[in-house]
Design a protein around this motif. Structure first.
Motif, PDB file in Angstrom:
ATOM      1  N   PRO A  19     -30.863  15.944 -21.085  1.00 26.45           N
ATOM      2  CA  PRO A  19     -31.427  17.525 -20.364  1.00 26.45           C
ATOM      3  C   PRO A  19     -30.229  18.368 -19.830  1.00 26.45           C
ATOM      4  CG  PRO A  19     -33.426  16.291 -19.688  1.00 26.45           C
ATOM      5  CD  PRO A  19     -32.454  15.296 -20.516  1.00 26.45           C
ATOM      6  N   LEU A  20     -29.533  17.377 -18.714  1.00 25.58           N
ATOM      7  CA  LEU A  20     -28.041  17.737 -18.563  1.00 25.58           C
ATOM      8  C   LEU A  20     -26.837  17.960 -19.447  1.00 25.58           C
ATOM      9  CD1 LEU A  20     -28.588  15.219 -15.291  1.00 25.58           C
ATOM     10  CD2 LEU A  20     -28.971  17.514 -15.304  1.00 25.58           C
ATOM     11  N   TRP A  21     -27.464  17.112 -20.424  1.00 25.37           N
ATOM     12  CA  TRP A  21     -26.004  17.329 -21.056  1.00 25.37           C
ATOM     13  C   TRP A  21     -26.310  18.660 -22.461  1.00 25.37           C
ATOM     14  CZ3 TRP A  21     -25.411  14.425 -26.791  1.00 25.37           C
ATOM     15  CH2 TRP A  21     -24.614  14.599 -27.901  1.00 25.37           C
ATOM     16  N   LEU A  22     -27.314  18.295 -22.525  1.00 26.17           N
ATOM     17  CA  LEU A  22     -28.405  19.706 -23.703  1.00 26.17           C
ATOM     18  C   LEU A  22     -28.167  21.076 -23.023  1.00 26.17           C
ATOM     19  CD1 LEU A  22     -30.610  17.638 -25.908  1.00 26.17           C
ATOM     20  CD2 LEU A  22     -28.157  17.973 -26.675  1.00 26.17           C
ATOM     21  N   ALA A  23     -28.386  20.904 -21.760  1.00 24.41           N
ATOM     22  CA  ALA A  23     -28.830  22.622 -21.849  1.00 24.41           C
ATOM     23  C   ALA A  23     -27.659  23.456 -21.053  1.00 24.41           C
ATOM     24  CB  ALA A  23     -29.303  22.154 -19.880  1.00 24.41           C
ATOM     25  N   SER A  24     -27.886  24.274 -21.847  1.00 24.22           N
ATOM     26  CA  SER A  24     -26.735  25.612 -21.344  1.00 24.22           C
ATOM     27  C   SER A  24     -27.364  26.502 -20.530  1.00 24.22           C
ATOM     28  CB  SER A  24     -26.323  25.573 -22.871  1.00 24.22           C
ATOM     29  OG  SER A  24     -27.339  27.020 -23.538  1.00 24.22           O
ATOM     30  N   ALA A  25     -26.519  27.105 -19.577  1.00 25.37           N
ATOM     31  CA  ALA A  25     -26.722  28.076 -19.180  1.00 25.37           C
ATOM     32  C   ALA A  25     -27.076  29.412 -19.994  1.00 25.37           C
ATOM     33  CB  ALA A  25     -25.677  28.146 -18.524  1.00 25.37           C
ATOM     34  N   PRO A  26     -27.706  29.818 -19.663  1.00 29.03           N
ATOM     35  CA  PRO A  26     -28.058  31.265 -20.550  1.00 29.03           C
ATOM     36  C   PRO A  26     -26.736  32.872 -20.272  1.00 29.03           C
ATOM     37  CG  PRO A  26     -29.691  31.289 -18.860  1.00 29.03           C
ATOM     38  CD  PRO A  26     -28.906  30.268 -18.386  1.00 29.03           C
ATOM     39  N   PRO A  27     -27.183  33.326 -21.378  1.00 30.38           N
ATOM     40  CA  PRO A  27     -25.946  34.275 -21.359  1.00 30.38           C
ATOM     41  C   PRO A  27     -25.707  35.562 -19.939  1.00 30.38           C
ATOM     42  CG  PRO A  27     -27.641  34.711 -23.054  1.00 30.38           C
ATOM     43  CD  PRO A  27     -28.141  33.702 -22.567  1.00 30.38           C
ATOM     44  N   ALA A  28     -24.663  35.718 -19.060  1.00 30.76           N
ATOM     45  CA  ALA A  28     -25.092  36.654 -18.559  1.00 30.76           C
ATOM     46  C   ALA A  28     -24.603  38.187 -18.659  1.00 30.76           C
ATOM     47  CB  ALA A  28     -23.525  36.652 -17.667  1.00 30.76           C
ATOM     48  N   ASP A  33     -23.385  38.666 -12.476  1.00 28.96           N
ATOM     49  CA  ASP A  33     -22.846  37.522 -12.366  1.00 28.96           C
ATOM     50  C   ASP A  33     -23.466  35.904 -13.700  1.00 28.96           C
ATOM     51  OD1 ASP A  33     -20.915  38.633 -10.140  1.00 28.96           O
ATOM     52  OD2 ASP A  33     -22.439  37.650  -8.623  1.00 28.96           O
ATOM     53  N   ALA A  34     -23.300  35.825 -13.387  1.00 25.21           N
ATOM     54  CA  ALA A  34     -22.976  34.055 -14.628  1.00 25.21           C
ATOM     55  C   ALA A  34     -24.774  34.161 -14.114  1.00 25.21           C
ATOM     56  CB  ALA A  34     -21.905  33.689 -14.389  1.00 25.21           C
ATOM     57  N   PRO A  35     -25.757  33.530 -15.051  1.00 26.38           N
ATOM     58  CA  PRO A  35     -26.349  33.023 -14.060  1.00 26.38           C
ATOM     59  C   PRO A  35     -26.739  31.231 -13.664  1.00 26.38           C
ATOM     60  CG  PRO A  35     -26.946  33.839 -16.471  1.00 26.38           C
ATOM     61  CD  PRO A  35     -25.418  33.653 -16.059  1.00 26.38           C
ATOM     62  N   ALA A  36     -26.873  30.755 -12.809  1.00 22.69           N
ATOM     63  CA  ALA A  36     -27.080  29.328 -12.570  1.00 22.69           C
ATOM     64  C   ALA A  36     -27.416  28.333 -13.429  1.00 22.69           C
ATOM     65  CB  ALA A  36     -27.573  29.387 -11.022  1.00 22.69           C
ATOM     66  N   LEU A  37     -27.288  27.705 -13.703  1.00 23.89           N
ATOM     67  CA  LEU A  37     -27.574  26.603 -14.902  1.00 23.89           C
ATOM     68  C   LEU A  37     -28.737  26.343 -13.928  1.00 23.89           C
ATOM     69  CD1 LEU A  37     -26.834  25.766 -17.985  1.00 23.89           C
ATOM     70  CD2 LEU A  37     -25.691  23.652 -16.594  1.00 23.89           C
ATOM     71  N   PHE A  38     -28.863  25.937 -13.475  1.00 23.20           N
ATOM     72  CA  PHE A  38     -30.130  25.112 -12.525  1.00 23.20           C
ATOM     73  C   PHE A  38     -30.327  25.594 -11.648  1.00 23.20           C
ATOM     74  CE2 PHE A  38     -27.460  21.240 -15.079  1.00 23.20           C
ATOM     75  CZ  PHE A  38     -28.804  21.750 -15.819  1.00 23.20           C
ATOM     76  N   GLY A  39     -30.720  26.772 -12.008  1.00 19.83           N
ATOM     77  CA  GLY A  39     -31.568  28.224 -10.796  1.00 19.83           C
ATOM     78  C   GLY A  39     -33.090  27.595 -10.577  1.00 19.83           C
ATOM     79  N   GLY A  40     -33.671  27.999  -9.311  1.00 15.18           N
ATOM     80  CA  GLY A  40     -34.859  27.428  -8.676  1.00 15.18           C
ATOM     81  C   GLY A  40     -36.048  29.035  -9.170  1.00 15.18           C
ATOM     82  N   SER A  41     -36.135  28.525  -9.167  1.00 12.96           N
ATOM     83  CA  SER A  41     -37.943  29.449  -9.639  1.00 12.96           C
ATOM     84  C   SER A  41     -38.093  30.280  -8.847  1.00 12.96           C
ATOM     85  CB  SER A  41     -38.878  28.882  -9.997  1.00 12.96           C
ATOM     86  OG  SER A  41     -39.892  27.816  -8.677  1.00 12.96           O
ATOM     87  N   ASP A  42     -37.341  29.738  -7.293  1.00  9.94           N
ATOM     88  CA  ASP A  42     -37.941  31.249  -6.211  1.00  9.94           C
ATOM     89  C   ASP A  42     -37.441  32.441  -6.770  1.00  9.94           C
ATOM     90  OD1 ASP A  42     -39.512  29.469  -5.235  1.00  9.94           O
ATOM     91  OD2 ASP A  42     -37.979  29.150  -3.801  1.00  9.94           O
TER      92      ASP A  42
END
Length: 160
Positions: A19-28, A33-42
């Motif tokens: 998952p760390l290797w295959l996950a990519s950040a969603p487009p900004a 600002d660019a969204p965080a790759l592993f942002g929290g649900s809050d």
């Protein structure tokens, strides 16, 4: 280590790394600002609430507000560690109780010395239990006392 254990270990590593290797950040979004790759649900929930109801005001405030996000992460990790400890303690206690219950329900094991004496007699080719020769040994010989006597002697030896 058995092959099965190695396969389980490899599966755990793959499930952690892939998952760390295959996950990519969603487009900004444009202008954001660019969204965080592993942002929290809050954070995502706050953004969703802000877009649905821009005038929303929370109806309560938290009792304790951590001084920084690092302290909040520390408290979250501490909470997870305490929870894992409680679950591990409960699981260990349950396994121990089950083993004790099974040991109490099973018949009493034979003394080790009696089992060893039977094994030696069988290996030497001498009569075993149940045979007429084993039932009537010569009086006064050590074999006359039988395996139970040798077990008792061994217990007395350990005690004294």
């Amino acid at each position: 280590m058995k092959v099965r254990n190695w396969l389980i270990l490899a599966a755990v590593v793959l499930l952690t790394v892939l998952p760390l290797w295959l996950a990519s950040a969603p487009p900004a979004q444009p202008g954001a600002d660019a969204p965080a790759l592993f942002g929290g649900s809050d954070d995502r929930a706050q953004k969703a609430i802000g877009s649905i109801a821009p005038g929303y005001k929370p109806w309560f405030a938290p009792l304790i507000e951590p001084a920084s996000s690092e302290i909040a992460s520390l408290l979250f990790a501490l909470q997870a560690a305490i929870g894992a400890g409680v679950i591990g303690y409960w699981l260990g206690g349950a396994v121990t109780r089950e083993r004790a219950k099974r040991a109490a329900a099973s018949p009493a094991p034979r003394p080790i010395d009696a089992v060893a004496a039977d094994t030696r007699e069988s290996a030497a080719g001498s009569p075993t239990r149940g045979s007429p020769a084993a039932e009537s040994p010569a009086a006064g010989s050590p074999a006359a006392a039988g395996p139970a006597s040798s077990a008792t002697t061994a217990q007395e030896h350990r005690a004294g």
